[in-house]
Design an enzyme around this catalytic site. Sequence first.
Site, PDB file in Angstrom:
ATOM      1  N   CYS A  96       0.772  -1.240   0.042  1.00 55.37           N
ATOM      2  CA  CYS A  96       0.126   0.025  -0.028  1.00 55.37           C
ATOM      3  C   CYS A  96       0.958   1.130   0.016  1.00 55.37           C
ATOM      4  O   CYS A  96       1.462   1.528   1.183  1.00 55.37           O
ATOM      5  CB  CYS A  96      -0.819  -0.173   1.135  1.00 55.37           C
ATOM      6  SG  CYS A  96      -1.801   1.532   1.418  1.00 55.37           S
ATOM      7  N   CYS A 137      -0.044   4.038   2.820  1.00 53.59           N
ATOM      8  CA  CYS A 137       0.621   3.191   4.178  1.00 53.59           C
ATOM      9  C   CYS A 137       1.994   3.509   4.345  1.00 53.59           C
ATOM     10  O   CYS A 137       2.284   3.696   5.218  1.00 53.59           O
ATOM     11  CB  CYS A 137       0.351   1.754   4.051  1.00 53.59           C
ATOM     12  SG  CYS A 137      -1.463   1.250   4.212  1.00 53.59           S
TER      13      CYS A 137
END
Length: 572
Positions: A31, A34
């Site tokens: 991600c 993230c």
Amino acid sequence: MALEELPSSDSLTAFLSTHSNSLVCFSATWCGPCKASKPALESLASQYAADPSVDLHSGIVYEHVLGDEVTSKYRIRAFPTYVLFKKGGEEVGRVEGVNFEGIKSMVAKAVCKAMDMGAGHSLGGGNVKALSPEEARAQRLARLGAAPVAAPTAGAESEQDGKMADAEMKDAPEATNEVAAKAPSEGKSEDDAKMDVDEAAEGETNKEVEMIDPTESLSKEDIETLTNSMGFSLIRAQKGLLHGNGTVEGAVEWLLAHQEDDDIDDPIENVPKNDGSSSGDGLVAQSYKCNECGKVLSNMANLELHANKTGHSDFEESTELKKPLTEEEKKAKIEEIKSLLKAKRTERELKEKNENVDREKQRRFMGKEMIKTREQMEMEARKRQALMKKKEKEAALKERQRIRAELEKDRRERAANKGKLSSKLGVDGYNPDGIQYDVPADGQGGAENADAAIAKKPKQAAPSAAKMDEYISKVSSYRAGGDGGNCLKILKAYIGNVVKNPDEPKYRKINMDNKAYKTKVKPFLGAKSLLLAVGFNPTEDGLGLELSEDADVKVLEQALEKVEAAYDAYMK
């Protein structure tokens, strides 16, 4: 480190059960948001760890560590997701997407305060600084979040004292109004009133989290399309819409990716009611964007499929909302999906059919190979038998030729010596005893002389144990085809059975009419004589031999030893 990385599901459970308040970030290694927001998260965790008034521990866990528990146990639908837990794993709230203002608001609302009562003072002590009514009012308004009011002048101080209570009642919320109104009437001090206000505010924030059914907000039209038109079950249609961003296209794509999951048909659990704490700055993520190729993906399922197909790992949330499909586009998409499902089903059936055909071919091939191997083994066995028979025939032919040669030799010798043999043949080879006839010197006499010679022939003596070596030597002289060895083997069995089992009746008799005796004992000189010498006598019917009751066991044992030695010497 303020932000603790949790390497396993068990460590996450221990983390939640150890701390009173826990902020856990559910993240993913692929991600992009993230990765980009992790430094800010570490800074925020350090701030909470350094603040003594806040009892909060922060941790981060990745989706590959939890596996299926990400969706089944913690109901994570987007990355990153920040969830606030009480001790024991009770969820207080959650924020989906990178929204640190929402996280701060959620933590502040949960009142994660440390249990610090200060240094403390004794009752009536003089160390407590006396506050004026204006200062006390300003502190109360500051605690309640209201704007402070300018302090009154000294001349108007007495006039403001009477109006102070009214100003407090107007600025404070309703809940504090009730507590503040009860304080003077019950004779409470200012500090007691403050404590009541704090308890009332804390009671409001610690209300039980309301759980709702997430399927209530789904479109009935989309559910009907998935169930009636496309044939999905109700529970799968609802799960597809929940995980597919609420669209039919996203639901179908999610179902295609997760149709083999073990929990696909499990009931849908209730979720905490979304009270708007995750709204943050007002921007809501509507989709996901791949930073490597720029493609906009409508839901997490599409993101996972795109990541698996392309290998891309840099993604971020996007506020761009994909245009919903029209009715015609929906129908076309449904037909496309139906055809795709049909094609996959046909491909799977064709693959299974081909596998079955291959297995049948393999089975037939192995069967043919087994038959071929069996036939080859049988053919080789027949060849070996034929070769053995051929060798036996050649040995028998050579033996017949040798006997003929001996007979021819005897005939010539008789012819040269007027019908007499000059000497008795030896025992080497197949040399039967020659019968001598009394023939007149002039060579005449005819048949009468022959009959007289036969009549005058002396009677042969009975076999004797003293001649066992001679009998065994005669049997051993038969070399053609291993006949002598076979005869010795049978004699060893006859005598050995009697020696080992002297009381067994079946071993004390020998049937001379069976095949073994006829073919391997009877034709050879010395074999029957040996049996008679050790104590066997002919039966009354003349069809067998029977061991006499007074047979000498020592003679039998001696004969057995000599036969075994002769057999071993013969086989070398």
